[in-house]
Design an enzyme around this catalytic site. Structure first.
Site, mmCIF file in Angstrom:
data_model
loop_
_atom_site.group_PDB
_atom_site.id
_atom_site.type_symbol
_atom_site.label_atom_id
_atom_site.label_comp_id
_atom_site.label_asym_id
_atom_site.label_seq_id
_atom_site.Cartn_x
_atom_site.Cartn_y
_atom_site.Cartn_z
ATOM 1 N N LYS A 1 -22.007 68.378 -67.472
ATOM 2 C CA LYS A 1 -23.468 68.439 -67.354
ATOM 3 C C LYS A 1 -24.099 69.468 -68.290
ATOM 4 C CE LYS A 1 -24.388 66.310 -62.951
ATOM 5 N NZ LYS A 1 -23.074 66.092 -62.303
ATOM 6 N N GLU B 1 -34.230 69.158 -60.572
ATOM 7 C CA GLU B 1 -33.941 68.820 -59.180
ATOM 8 C C GLU B 1 -32.434 68.600 -59.098
ATOM 9 O OE1 GLU B 1 -32.621 65.289 -60.359
ATOM 10 O OE2 GLU B 1 -34.545 65.980 -61.136
ATOM 11 N N SER C 1 -14.323 64.316 -65.921
ATOM 12 C CA SER C 1 -15.676 64.862 -66.120
ATOM 13 C C SER C 1 -15.876 66.269 -65.579
ATOM 14 C CB SER C 1 -16.696 63.926 -65.469
ATOM 15 O OG SER C 1 -16.347 63.670 -64.113
HETATM 16 C C1 LIG Z 1 -22.685 64.889 -61.691
HETATM 17 C C2 LIG Z 1 -21.270 64.523 -61.966
HETATM 18 C C3 LIG Z 1 -20.871 63.181 -62.197
HETATM 19 C C4 LIG Z 1 -21.815 62.013 -62.060
HETATM 20 O O1 LIG Z 1 -22.908 62.051 -62.909
HETATM 21 P P1 LIG Z 1 -22.977 61.103 -64.186
HETATM 22 O O2 LIG Z 1 -24.349 61.298 -64.709
HETATM 23 O O3 LIG Z 1 -22.698 59.709 -63.739
HETATM 24 O O4 LIG Z 1 -21.945 61.586 -65.138
HETATM 25 C C5 LIG Z 1 -19.551 62.919 -62.513
HETATM 26 N N1 LIG Z 1 -18.648 63.928 -62.594
HETATM 27 C C6 LIG Z 1 -18.981 65.220 -62.376
HETATM 28 C C7 LIG Z 1 -17.930 66.263 -62.474
HETATM 29 C C8 LIG Z 1 -20.295 65.562 -62.059
HETATM 30 O O5 LIG Z 1 -20.621 66.847 -61.842
#
Ligand SMILES: *Cc1c(COP(=O)(O)O)cnc(C)c1O
Length: 398
Positions: free
Chosen positions: A91, A113, A380
């Site tokens: 993010k 938010e 992610s």
């Molecule tokens: C917020 C988050 C997601 C989901 O958000 P996307 O916008 O779909 O990427 C996925 N993995 C992690 C680690 C997150 O913090």
């Protein structure tokens, strides 16, 4: 087929666009103009690249999950290690880009938010980094459930405003952030955390997140010998997925698979799989697939993973699904939990529960594929944040 989308009005096929109150039209036009001016500006790109290297710690490596691949006896599984970024997920890539744009637009104040708090923490982090005051709206129910992220934001100097209206969760926080933006539009920049919202957000957030896929395109030939056959990523709003997919879209030999939260099962009514089970409608300023009932009311969603627990999805994913360029499947809470545990003890990596959904799909597919097939999974984020949830499901109180 061209994938150079969106068009000038933010349309990805019949999806996307900009559905907002009159009062925000001007603010969105100003944002669109500023973004058009800076996205190819060498000085902007240089500063963005510098921040990603020195503050975030990029590039994040690709990693061969060798032991797990051997054990499954099929395809080779590779991870893109977004969990190694500062703040522990992808993010921050987007938050830095938007904060740099805010500074060039002369905006003094940042708002955001957040649901689970991950985007709030990333926003509070960059606001501290650039010395900007930051207000984060969060449903009062989420404030209670996510106490440690609330404290993290406060440590970073942000003001966290609990929202008491409606169901006191993410959608109510979103309404409140919009209200703030309308009121303080002259000096305030609204940082949206995923590839949703009105144009130009889905395009802008995508562009900032494509650093993930652009790095993979360089790293895979060098480290794995060639590009992957499959690229997998979890889909909440869709930002980590589009970030790794987009640089591969025009390469037809690479199959793209997004993984939605199937919760207790796609047929259970308790999931967050808007592409698998949704209908087309308008939410949060754009047209996309949504989980809504026959009266157009947004339905309550469920996922063990807070980051996937969203009733819509970014419009570009709706388009990729409809055009057939990407596929979207569901992974249940139970499958994600099993992958979380296995990833910890087989690879020595505690993954975010969101990422565990994508990993679960990879380990489902791998045994059916040949040993020279490569599956690249976007890891992610890291999973320390989910330890309480996971422990609870094992009957352990921390
Ligand atoms: C917020 C988050 C997601 C989901 O958000 P996307 O916008 O779909 O990427 C996925 N993995 C992690 C680690 C997150 O913090």
């Amino acid at each position: 087929m061209s994938y150079q989308l969106p068009d000038a009005h933010g349309h990805f096929g019949r999806f996307g666009g900009s559905f907002v109150a009159e009062t925000l039209v001007h603010a969105l036009e100003a944002l669109r103009d500023a973004y058009a001016r800076y996205r190819d500006d060498p000085e902007f790109q240089r500063e963005y690249a510098y921040e990603l290297e020195h503050f975030v710690g990029r590039p994040s490596p690709v990693y061969h999950a060798r032991r797990w691949s051997e054990r499954l006896g099929g395809a080779q599984i590779w991870f893109k290690r977004e969990d190694l970024n500062h703040t522990g997920a992808h993010k921050v890539n987007n938050c830095i880009g938007q904060a740099l744009l805010a500074r060039r637009m002369g905006k003094q104040r940042i708002i955001a938010e957040t649901g689970a708090g991950q985007h709030g923490v990333a926003t509070a982090t960059v606001a501290a980094r650039y010395g900007m005051p930051c207000v984060v709206y969060m449903g009062a129910e989420d404030v209670r459930r996510q106490a440690s992220n609330v404290y993290r934001m406060k440590l970073l100097g942000a003001e966290v405003v609990p929202v008491e209206s409606g169901s006191r969760t993410l959608k109510d926080a979103l309404n409140e952030a919009m209200r703030d933006w309308v009121t303080h539009v002259e000096d305030t920049f609204y940082i949206i955390g995923t590839v949703a919202g009105p144009h130009p957000y889905p395009q802008m957030v995508r562009d900032f997140q494509t650093i993930i896929g652009r790095e993979c395109r360089e790293q895979m030939p060098r480290d794995a010998g060639r590009q992957p056959d499959y690229v997998l990523a979890s889909v909440g709003g869709g930002s980590n997925a589009i970030g790794i997919f987009h640089p591969y879209i025009e390469e037809a030999s690479v199959q793209l698979i997004g993984i939605e939260a199937a919760g207790e099962g796609l047929g259970s009514g308790r999931h967050a799989a808007s592409l698998n089970c949704g209908v087309v409608g308008v939410l949060h300023g754009n047209r996309t697939y949504l989980l809504q009932d026959e009266h157009g009311q947004i339905m309550p969603t469920h996922s063990i993973s807070a980051g996937l627990d969203y009733p819509g999805v970014g419009p570009e994913h709706a388009w990729l699904k409809e055009s057939g360029r990407a596929r979207y499947v569901g992974i249940t809470d139970a499958e994600a939990l099993a992958a979380y545990h296995d990833c910890c003890h087989i690879e020595g990596i505690i993954p975010a529960l969101e990422s565990a959904h994508a990993i679960a799909q990879a380990i489902k597919m791998a045994p059916e594929l040949s040993a020279d097939t490569i599956i690249l999974v976007n890891l992610s984020g890291r999973g320390d944040k989910d330890m309480h949830t996971v422990a609870e499901h094992s009957g352990i109180t921390l």
